[in-house]
Design a protein around this motif. Sequence first.
Motif, PDB file in Angstrom:
ATOM      1  N   ASP A   1     -52.424  -0.432  61.349  1.00  0.00           N
ATOM      2  CA  ASP A   1     -51.544   0.923  61.894  1.00  0.00           C
ATOM      3  C   ASP A   1     -52.644   1.849  62.272  1.00  0.00           C
ATOM      4  O   ASP A   1     -52.384   2.860  63.013  1.00  0.00           O
ATOM      5  CB  ASP A   1     -51.105   1.366  60.314  1.00  0.00           C
ATOM      6  CG  ASP A   1     -50.410   2.511  60.472  1.00  0.00           C
ATOM      7  OD1 ASP A   1     -49.249   2.544  61.320  1.00  0.00           O
ATOM      8  OD2 ASP A   1     -50.553   3.478  59.837  1.00  0.00           O
ATOM      9  N   THR A   2     -53.955   1.728  61.742  1.00  0.00           N
ATOM     10  CA  THR A   2     -54.884   2.674  62.169  1.00  0.00           C
ATOM     11  C   THR A   2     -55.924   2.434  63.159  1.00  0.00           C
ATOM     12  O   THR A   2     -56.471   3.230  63.857  1.00  0.00           O
ATOM     13  CB  THR A   2     -55.693   3.065  60.995  1.00  0.00           C
ATOM     14  OG1 THR A   2     -56.326   1.548  60.387  1.00  0.00           O
ATOM     15  CG2 THR A   2     -54.983   3.767  59.621  1.00  0.00           C
TER      16      THR A   2
ATOM     17  N   ASP B   1     -52.044  -4.387  56.679  1.00  0.00           N
ATOM     18  CA  ASP B   1     -50.936  -3.671  57.624  1.00  0.00           C
ATOM     19  C   ASP B   1     -51.733  -2.522  57.976  1.00  0.00           C
ATOM     20  O   ASP B   1     -51.407  -1.790  58.982  1.00  0.00           O
ATOM     21  CB  ASP B   1     -49.836  -3.577  56.775  1.00  0.00           C
ATOM     22  CG  ASP B   1     -49.191  -4.961  56.413  1.00  0.00           C
ATOM     23  OD1 ASP B   1     -48.705  -5.392  57.346  1.00  0.00           O
ATOM     24  OD2 ASP B   1     -49.052  -5.135  55.094  1.00  0.00           O
TER      25      ASP B   1
ATOM     26  N   SER C   1     -52.951   7.380  60.743  1.00  0.00           N
ATOM     27  CA  SER C   1     -51.966   6.640  60.365  1.00  0.00           C
ATOM     28  C   SER C   1     -50.586   6.386  61.699  1.00  0.00           C
ATOM     29  O   SER C   1     -50.226   7.558  61.666  1.00  0.00           O
ATOM     30  CB  SER C   1     -51.247   6.732  58.890  1.00  0.00           C
ATOM     31  OG  SER C   1     -50.056   5.895  58.894  1.00  0.00           O
ATOM     32  N   SER C   2     -50.587   5.494  62.291  1.00  0.00           N
ATOM     33  CA  SER C   2     -49.762   5.591  63.474  1.00  0.00           C
ATOM     34  C   SER C   2     -48.126   5.506  62.844  1.00  0.00           C
ATOM     35  O   SER C   2     -47.489   6.304  63.356  1.00  0.00           O
ATOM     36  CB  SER C   2     -49.880   4.306  64.323  1.00  0.00           C
ATOM     37  OG  SER C   2     -48.954   4.241  65.333  1.00  0.00           O
ATOM     38  N   ASP C   3     -47.775   4.375  62.189  1.00  0.00           N
ATOM     39  CA  ASP C   3     -46.387   4.459  61.554  1.00  0.00           C
ATOM     40  C   ASP C   3     -46.329   4.227  60.057  1.00  0.00           C
ATOM     41  O   ASP C   3     -45.384   4.581  59.665  1.00  0.00           O
ATOM     42  CB  ASP C   3     -46.015   3.167  62.351  1.00  0.00           C
ATOM     43  CG  ASP C   3     -45.604   3.129  63.806  1.00  0.00           C
ATOM     44  OD1 ASP C   3     -45.238   4.303  64.272  1.00  0.00           O
ATOM     45  OD2 ASP C   3     -46.198   2.352  64.378  1.00  0.00           O
ATOM     46  N   MET C   4     -47.353   3.988  59.507  1.00  0.00           N
ATOM     47  CA  MET C   4     -46.933   3.850  57.883  1.00  0.00           C
ATOM     48  C   MET C   4     -46.543   5.095  57.182  1.00  0.00           C
ATOM     49  O   MET C   4     -45.767   5.088  56.465  1.00  0.00           O
ATOM     50  CB  MET C   4     -48.194   2.973  57.178  1.00  0.00           C
ATOM     51  CG  MET C   4     -48.381   1.508  57.769  1.00  0.00           C
ATOM     52  SD  MET C   4     -49.826   0.856  57.072  1.00  0.00           S
ATOM     53  CE  MET C   4     -49.219   0.464  55.201  1.00  0.00           C
TER      54      MET C   4
ATOM     55  N   LYS D   1     -38.367   0.416  59.551  1.00  0.00           N
ATOM     56  CA  LYS D   1     -39.081   1.135  60.513  1.00  0.00           C
ATOM     57  C   LYS D   1     -38.421   2.162  61.193  1.00  0.00           C
ATOM     58  O   LYS D   1     -37.193   1.846  61.599  1.00  0.00           O
ATOM     59  CB  LYS D   1     -39.902   0.191  61.479  1.00  0.00           C
ATOM     60  CG  LYS D   1     -40.945  -0.609  60.748  1.00  0.00           C
ATOM     61  CD  LYS D   1     -41.982   0.151  60.476  1.00  0.00           C
ATOM     62  CE  LYS D   1     -43.358  -0.699  59.619  1.00  0.00           C
ATOM     63  NZ  LYS D   1     -44.321  -0.065  59.342  1.00  0.00           N
TER      64      LYS D   1
ATOM     65  N   ASP E   1     -43.166   6.081  58.436  1.00  0.00           N
ATOM     66  CA  ASP E   1     -41.929   4.999  58.060  1.00  0.00           C
ATOM     67  C   ASP E   1     -41.647   5.302  56.314  1.00  0.00           C
ATOM     68  O   ASP E   1     -40.755   5.146  55.887  1.00  0.00           O
ATOM     69  CB  ASP E   1     -42.748   3.618  57.941  1.00  0.00           C
ATOM     70  CG  ASP E   1     -41.748   2.598  57.461  1.00  0.00           C
ATOM     71  OD1 ASP E   1     -40.602   2.416  57.885  1.00  0.00           O
ATOM     72  OD2 ASP E   1     -42.072   1.823  56.578  1.00  0.00           O
TER      73      ASP E   1
END
Length: 469
Positions: free
Chosen positions: A270-271, A266, A325-328, A4, A331
């Motif tokens: 994230d969303t 997951d 998508s926030s982080d995926m 991450k 990442d």
Amino acid sequence: MSKKGGKQAETGRKVHIPCKRAKVEASCPPSPVNYDSPDSVFESLIFPIEQEKFFKEYWEQKPLLIQRDDPSVAAYYQSLFQLMDLKELSSQGLYYGRDVNICRCVNGKKKVLNKDGKVNYMQLKRDFDQKKATIQFHQPQRFKDELWRIQEKLECYFGSLVGSNVYVTPPGSQGLPPHYDDVEVFILQLEGEKRWRLYKPTVHLAREYNVESEDRIGNPTHEFILKPGDLLYFPRGTIHQADTPPGGLYSTHVTISTYQNNSWGDFLLDTIPGLVFDTAKEDVDLRTSIPRQLLMVDIADSTRRLSSLLRSLADRLENTKELRSSDMKKDFIMNRLPPFLGNSSDSLAPGGKLPKLDSKIRLRFKDHAIITVEPDQENSDELRKEMVYVYHSLKNRRERHMMGNEDDDTSEEGISETHGLRFPLSHMDALKQIWRSATVAVKDLSLKSDAEKENLVLSLWAECLIEVI
């Protein structure tokens, strides 16, 4: 598997020269892998099984064993990694724990036999020969070009990080106890033979690694011996153990693994935050206060109200054209392998003619770049306007792939940086034109002025994301 990160950079940093390669690269036999596309690479690995059959009958469902009696495939697999490679690699500065683990299964438990500091090959070989210890070598794609080439294409194919580990086990020994993993696993047998036993999962599609005791797992559902050129796939959660038969040669295999933390659960985590945030701007029900003292009592009393709000979110979701998508996404793009560039050790640099208003352009490395809409990272004001960010993996460091964050690869806050560009929201349609078209004329881009069109393509060209045709 995922590493991450959080902080973004507007422009990429200078590319570092990759680690030196093992000398055996030069004598690599002809490859049975078709590198024309990510699809063709995966098809080559599971041949003769077709992709449609694989995902319909095996993926996340049951193991697949492909045994090949083909000397050319066996020779190619052997070239991917050999025990003798560790002698050359040890001289380049490997460390116990970070790069290499020495372990053995003793009475159903993993016993780690690592020394401190740098790996000495002669000591490593003594532990291997005398203590019957398994050598686990982490992420060999950092050093072996052919594994880099395969895994980079598989990351394009799956849209998920793809890691690997090499296991070298002496005859009559076992390195790891029965366990299951949280990744989809492909085993390629490289040298010698390995006896495998697979068991029915106690946790289907597990989300974490876990050791299982012999008295709990029952009898194997599958038992077989892998030979060079053979391939084995099994889903996450499949309990397995493997040992090298006595009286023969040592065994070397590589595990290629993917889809860690890549489930629908997951994706929802994230969303959904972004969906709630955007919906709350328009739906007053989401902006009303929670009852007094709700956080001081059993919040289960609010399930009916929460259920109602979630149903309204689901209704909105069906009519949502774009889901953030926030982080995926970030990442994946910030931690994946850079493109395989052949035998050249030169850094990727802009090439060809400068794009101008009358140029035709096309996207390079489409699988290595994403477009997102986010609050302006350069503005710390409370009311930050949204900007378009183009992130890419062209300048990622191959030698850091799947190795976590270290001081020389992080920002001041200790978080990995992404590489990319930042544009006003008005540039989104033009960027989509470039991403969705085989070729596009610069003058036809959906921007108001010619200056904006030229500045956009020059920025993308400087990042090696487009070329003039």
